[in-house]
Design an enzyme around this catalytic site. Structure first.
Site, PDB file in Angstrom:
ATOM      1  CE1 TYR A 107      -5.834  11.151 -11.542  1.00 57.85           C
ATOM      2  CE2 TYR A 107      -6.179  12.985 -13.045  1.00 57.85           C
ATOM      3  CZ  TYR A 107      -5.662  11.735 -12.782  1.00 57.85           C
ATOM      4  OH  TYR A 107      -4.958  11.072 -13.762  1.00 57.85           O
ATOM      5  CE  LYS A 144      -2.058  11.384 -11.923  1.00 59.53           C
ATOM      6  NZ  LYS A 144      -1.012  10.351 -11.857  1.00 59.53           N
ATOM      7  CG  ASN A 174       1.349   3.513 -13.483  1.00 65.50           C
ATOM      8  OD1 ASN A 174       0.883   4.094 -14.452  1.00 65.50           O
ATOM      9  ND2 ASN A 174       0.690   2.519 -12.858  1.00 65.50           N
ATOM     10  CG  ASP A 189      -1.847   1.189   1.278  1.00 67.50           C
ATOM     11  OD1 ASP A 189      -1.769   2.050   0.371  1.00 67.50           O
ATOM     12  OD2 ASP A 189      -2.656   1.274   2.218  1.00 67.50           O
ATOM     13  NE  ARG A 220      11.613  10.781   1.682  1.00 70.27           N
ATOM     14  CZ  ARG A 220      10.814  11.490   2.498  1.00 70.27           C
ATOM     15  NH1 ARG A 220      11.174  12.699   2.889  1.00 70.27           N
ATOM     16  NH2 ARG A 220       9.680  10.999   2.924  1.00 70.27           N
TER      17      ARG A 220
END
Length: 357
Positions: A242, A246, A177, A150, A210
Site C-alpha cells: 500500500y 502511495k 481517488n 474496474d 492518458r
C-alpha cells in the site's frame, strides 16, 4: 458530550493560530513599542494571566518572536501557493461550474462518495467510476452518473472513458481517488493482490490521465487531483504494498505537474495532491470510541473540493497538522528508523476501523 470535550482543544488551537498571526501580533507589538510605559500597560498586564511575563521588555521580545515567525510562515505559504500553480498568482480562468464535468474513481463509498457529492453541491456534473453498486441516493441526483468500471483493467478504463465522453462530454476535472489496502507482510502478499493493488492505486492514474488530460491540455484548462496518503512519507510494517503505491502516487503527481508545465506549456491545467490521515469507516456494533479523533470522509472531501473550486493547485495535508510528516525523509537515518519502528508496532488497528487512504 464529545463536542464539549473538544471545546478546550479547539480553544487552544485557535489561540495557537492567533499567536502566529502577524495581523494580531504585529499591531500588539507596535502598540507596546510606541506607547509610553507610564500609560498604565504594566499595571494592566499584572492583573491578567500574563503576570509571569509582565516585564514589558520580555513581552516585547515574545511578541517580536511570534510576529517574525508568523511573517515567515505567511511568506512560505504564499511561495508554496505560487510554486504549485506554475508560478502564477491568479486562479485558473474560464471555469463555469454548471458546464464542468468531473470524473471521480471509487466514488460509491468513503472519500470518493463524499467528493462526488461535494462537487455536485457546486453544480458540477460528476461521472463516478466504481466496481461497487451505486448508492440509492445517486438515482435521485441528475448530476451524478454512475459507470461500473474496474479501473485495474486498462480496456475497461478505455471503454468507460469513451462512454463518458459520448454521454457527458470531455471532463475538465479528474479525481484519482480509488484505492484498496490489505494487511500483508512482504513475504505473505499474494501475487494476485499485489498486482491488483498496484493496478488500482497507481497504474490507473496513468491510464486515466492518458484518457482525459489531452483535452485539458488542448483547452489549457483542467484540474487533476491525486488522493495519496500520509503514508506517502511514512512506511509501516505489514503494509509495504500500500505504502509503495502511495509513494508512487506522490511521484506521479510531481512528474505530471512538471510535464504539464515544461513539456505542454499548459499552465491552466492545475494539479493537486491530497495526503489524508486515517479515515474512519463506521460499522454497526463498532465501539464509537475507536473512531474518536479520526477523519470522516466528508472532512477530507471538503478540503479537496474547496481547493478545486478555488481553481488553484496545492499539496494538501489533511488535517493540516499532519504536514510536518513530510520532513521525515530529511531526518538522519537513525531518527527515521526509530519513527518507523515505533509506528510499525503501534499502527495496527483491529476490526478494520480505519483506512490510511
Amino acid at each position: 458530550m464529545p463536542a464539549l470535550v473538544d471545546l478546550p482543544l479547539r480553544g487552544l488551537a485557535l489561540l495557537a493560530k492567533l499567536a502566529f498571526e502577524p495581523i494580531v501580533t504585529g499591531p500588539a507589538l507596535g502598540l507596546l513599542l510606541y506607547t509610553p510605559e507610564q500609560a498604565g500597560w504594566q499595571n494592566a498586564l499584572e492583573a491578567t494571566f500574563l503576570a509571569p511575563i509582565t516585564d514589558l521588555r520580555n513581552l516585547i521580545r515574545v511578541l517580536g518572536f511570534l510576529a517574525t515567525v508568523g511573517v515567515i510562515r505567511k511568506t512560505n505559504a504564499a511561495l508554496n501557493a505560487w510554486a504549485t500553480n506554475n508560478w502564477q498568482i491568479r486562479a485558473g480562468q474560464g471555469w463555469n461550474w454548471p458546464s464542468e464535468i468531473a470524473v471521480v474513481t471509487g466514488g460509491c463509498s468513503g472519500i470518493g462518495k463524499a467528493i462526488a457529492e461535494a462537487l455536485v453541491s457546486h453544480g458540477i456534473r460528476v461521472a463516478v467510476l466504481d466496481v461497487q453498486d451505486a448508492p440509492k441516493t445517486f438515482a435521485n441526483n441528475k448530476l451524478l452518473t454512475y459507470y461500473r468500471c474496474d479501473i485495474s483493467d486498462p480496456n475497461a478504463i478505455a471503454e468507460t472513458a469513451d462512454q463518458v465522453r459520448s454521454e457527458l462530454g470531455h471532463p475538465s476535472i479528474l479525481v484519482n481517488n480509488a484505492g484498496i489496502t490489505g494487511s500483508h507482510t512482504i513475504l505473505k502478499t499474494p501475487d494476485a493482490f499485489l498486482q491488483r493493488i498496484f493496478d488500482v492505486n497507481l497504474l490507473s492514474h496513468w491510464r486515466l490521465v492518458r484518457q482525459f488530460v489531452p483535452e485539458m491540455v488542448a483547452k489549457n484548462k483542467g484540474h487533476i487531483v491525486t488522493v495519496a496518503s500520509v503514508n506517502s512519507y511514512l512506511t509501516n510494517s505489514a503494509n509495504a504494498d500500500y505504502v509503495a503505491t502511495k509513494t508512487g502516487a506522490l511521484s506521479f503527481h510531481e512528474g505530471l505537474t512538471s510535464e504539464l508545465k515544461i513539456w505542454y506549456r499548459a499552465s491552466g491545467v492545475k494539479t493537486t495532491i491530497a495526503h489524508p490521515s486515517w479515515e474512519s469507516i463506521r460499522k454497526s456494533g463498532q465501539d464509537p470510541k475507536i473512531l474518536d479523533g479520526m477523519l470522516r470522509p466528508e472532512e477530507v472531501a471538503e478540503v479537496i473540493v474547496r481547493q478545486v473550486v478555488r481553481r488553484r493547485g496545492a499539496q494538501l495535508f489533511i488535517p493540516g497538522a499532519a504536514a510536518p510528516i513530510s520532513w521525515l525523509k530529511g531526518w538522519p537515518n537513525w531518527a527515521q528508523e526509530l519513527v518507523r519502528d515505533w509506528f510499525g508496532k503501534t499502527s495496527a488497528v483491529s476490526g478494520g476501523s480505519m483506512v490510511a487512504h
